[in-house]
Design a protein around this motif. Structure first.
Motif, short mmCIF file in Angstrom:
data_model
loop_
_atom_site.label_atom_id
_atom_site.label_comp_id
_atom_site.label_asym_id
_atom_site.label_seq_id
_atom_site.Cartn_x
_atom_site.Cartn_y
_atom_site.Cartn_z
N PHE A 112 -7.14 4.46 2.56
CA PHE A 112 -7.27 4.62 4.01
C PHE A 112 -6.30 5.68 4.52
CE2 PHE A 112 -5.87 3.76 8.32
CZ PHE A 112 -7.07 3.69 9.01
N HIS A 113 -5.04 5.58 4.11
CA HIS A 113 -4.02 6.51 4.60
C HIS A 113 -4.11 7.87 3.91
CE1 HIS A 113 -2.36 2.57 5.74
NE2 HIS A 113 -1.74 3.22 6.70
N ASP A 114 -4.43 7.88 2.62
CA ASP A 114 -4.47 9.15 1.88
C ASP A 114 -5.49 9.07 0.75
OD1 ASP A 114 -4.06 11.53 0.60
OD2 ASP A 114 -1.89 11.39 0.55
N PRO A 115 -6.76 9.32 1.06
CA PRO A 115 -7.80 9.23 0.01
C PRO A 115 -7.58 10.22 -1.13
CG PRO A 115 -8.68 10.21 2.03
CD PRO A 115 -7.33 9.67 2.37
N ALA A 158 -5.17 8.54 -3.51
CA ALA A 158 -5.82 7.43 -4.19
C ALA A 158 -6.73 7.93 -5.31
CB ALA A 158 -6.60 6.58 -3.19
N ALA A 159 -7.50 8.98 -5.01
CA ALA A 159 -8.38 9.55 -6.04
C ALA A 159 -7.58 10.17 -7.17
CB ALA A 159 -9.29 10.60 -5.40
N ALA A 160 -6.48 10.84 -6.85
CA ALA A 160 -5.63 11.45 -7.87
C ALA A 160 -4.99 10.39 -8.76
CB ALA A 160 -4.56 12.32 -7.23
N TYR A 204 0.84 -1.20 0.00
CA TYR A 204 0.00 0.00 0.00
C TYR A 204 0.87 1.25 0.00
CZ TYR A 204 -4.00 -2.98 1.03
OH TYR A 204 -4.98 -3.95 0.95
N PHE A 205 0.53 2.20 -0.86
CA PHE A 205 1.24 3.47 -0.93
C PHE A 205 0.22 4.60 -1.01
CE2 PHE A 205 2.89 7.12 -3.15
CZ PHE A 205 4.12 7.31 -2.55
N PRO A 261 1.23 -6.33 -10.35
CA PRO A 261 0.09 -5.52 -10.81
C PRO A 261 -0.21 -4.38 -9.85
CG PRO A 261 -0.66 -7.60 -9.85
CD PRO A 261 0.84 -7.68 -9.92
N VAL A 262 -0.79 -3.31 -10.37
CA VAL A 262 -1.24 -2.19 -9.56
C VAL A 262 -2.76 -2.15 -9.62
CG1 VAL A 262 -1.18 0.31 -9.21
CG2 VAL A 262 0.88 -0.89 -9.97
N ASP A 263 -3.40 -2.27 -8.47
CA ASP A 263 -4.86 -2.33 -8.39
C ASP A 263 -5.42 -0.93 -8.17
OD1 ASP A 263 -7.51 -2.95 -7.97
OD2 ASP A 263 -7.21 -3.73 -5.94
N LEU A 264 -6.05 -0.39 -9.21
CA LEU A 264 -6.64 0.94 -9.12
C LEU A 264 -8.16 0.89 -9.11
CD1 LEU A 264 -4.28 2.78 -11.62
CD2 LEU A 264 -4.38 3.13 -9.15
#
Length: 245
Positions: A131-134, A137-139, A85-86, A169-172
């Motif tokens: 969770f840490h930085d919505p 995540a949206a950006a 998670y990042f 993989p990156v899950d977006l």
């Protein structure tokens, strides 16, 4: 590097945030990343894209009609669900970076974000942590929709060196589901005492939450609970005209 106990076993991980750039440069120079071809590689290049300006980690084919901007991020948080998670705290800087990449793509360039996981226990891939930085995540989702590519690589670290093993993989899409948010929140709470860092001047622990959006949500929840306890219920009067007989 750092030695950690993970589910009863010790692993070696690297939390050095500079090293990922060296690793990605090695991958680029060795032409190991699929579907990423170029003739020229430049590091630490400044850019301007509309209202955005800054410096990108790598710029490929700077003089071409479609230069490729590459930003590298270090993902050192892996939870027991096997996902990386990042970021692991609010990162306005990372949000600005992906917004800028989206602006560059809108101007005709190409852009990629490469997340480097420097620990061997990541199993499934990497997710932006809503969770840490919505906001980040949206950006990230918005940038991907604009054409920014999100990729991740796994690095295994031991006393002999660092080995880049494979892409992840990156899950977006599933990162913001209620199930994922609840599970990440549970794991954050369980690990909170051992995350973040200690300021040398004050000795205070920072970057381990609660984060500003958590505090705002808690205030709203407390306000609703108070209204319900007083029998007022939610305020629905706003915007309504007072009836006169």
């Amino acid at each position: 590097i750092e030695v950690m106990g993970v589910r009863g076993a010790n692993i070696i991980a690297s939390t050095n945030t500079v090293r990922p750039n060296l690793l990605v440069r090695a991958l680029l120079e060795a032409r190991c990343l699929r579907d990423l071809s170029f003739c020229e590689l430049r590091a630490e290049r400044n850019f301007v894209a509309g209202s955005h300006s800054g410096r990108v980690d790598f710029l490929l084919d700077e003089q071409s009609a479609s230069p490729h901007y590459v930003e590298v991020k270090n993902c050192h948080m892996v939870y027991e669900d096997g996902w990386g998670y990042f970021p692991d705290s609010v990162s306005a800087r990372a949000t600005r970076h992906v917004d800028a990449l989206a602006a560059l793509v809108a101007g005709g360039a190409r852009a990629s974000v490469i997340l480097v996981v420097q620990r061997s226990d990541v199993e499934h891939g990497v997710r932006p942590s809503a969770f840490h930085d919505p906001a980040f995540a949206a950006a990230a989702v918005k940038a991907a929709q604009a054409g920014v590519q999100f990729r991740a690589v796994r690095a295994s670290v031991d006393l002999q060196g660092t080995y880049l093993t494979h892409e992840l993989p990156v899950d977006l899409s599933g990162h913001a589901s209620p199930t994922v948010l609840t599970d990440v929140g549970r794991q954050w709470e369980a690990n909170r005492e051992s995350t973040g860092w200690t300021r040398s001047a004050s000795g205070s622990r920072v970057a381990n939450g609660p984060f500003p959006h958590h505090l705002a949500a808690a205030r709203q929840a407390a306000k609703r609970a108070k209204q319900e306890a007083q029998g007022a219920g939610p305020d629905t009067s706003r915007g309504k005209k007072k009836r006169s007989d």
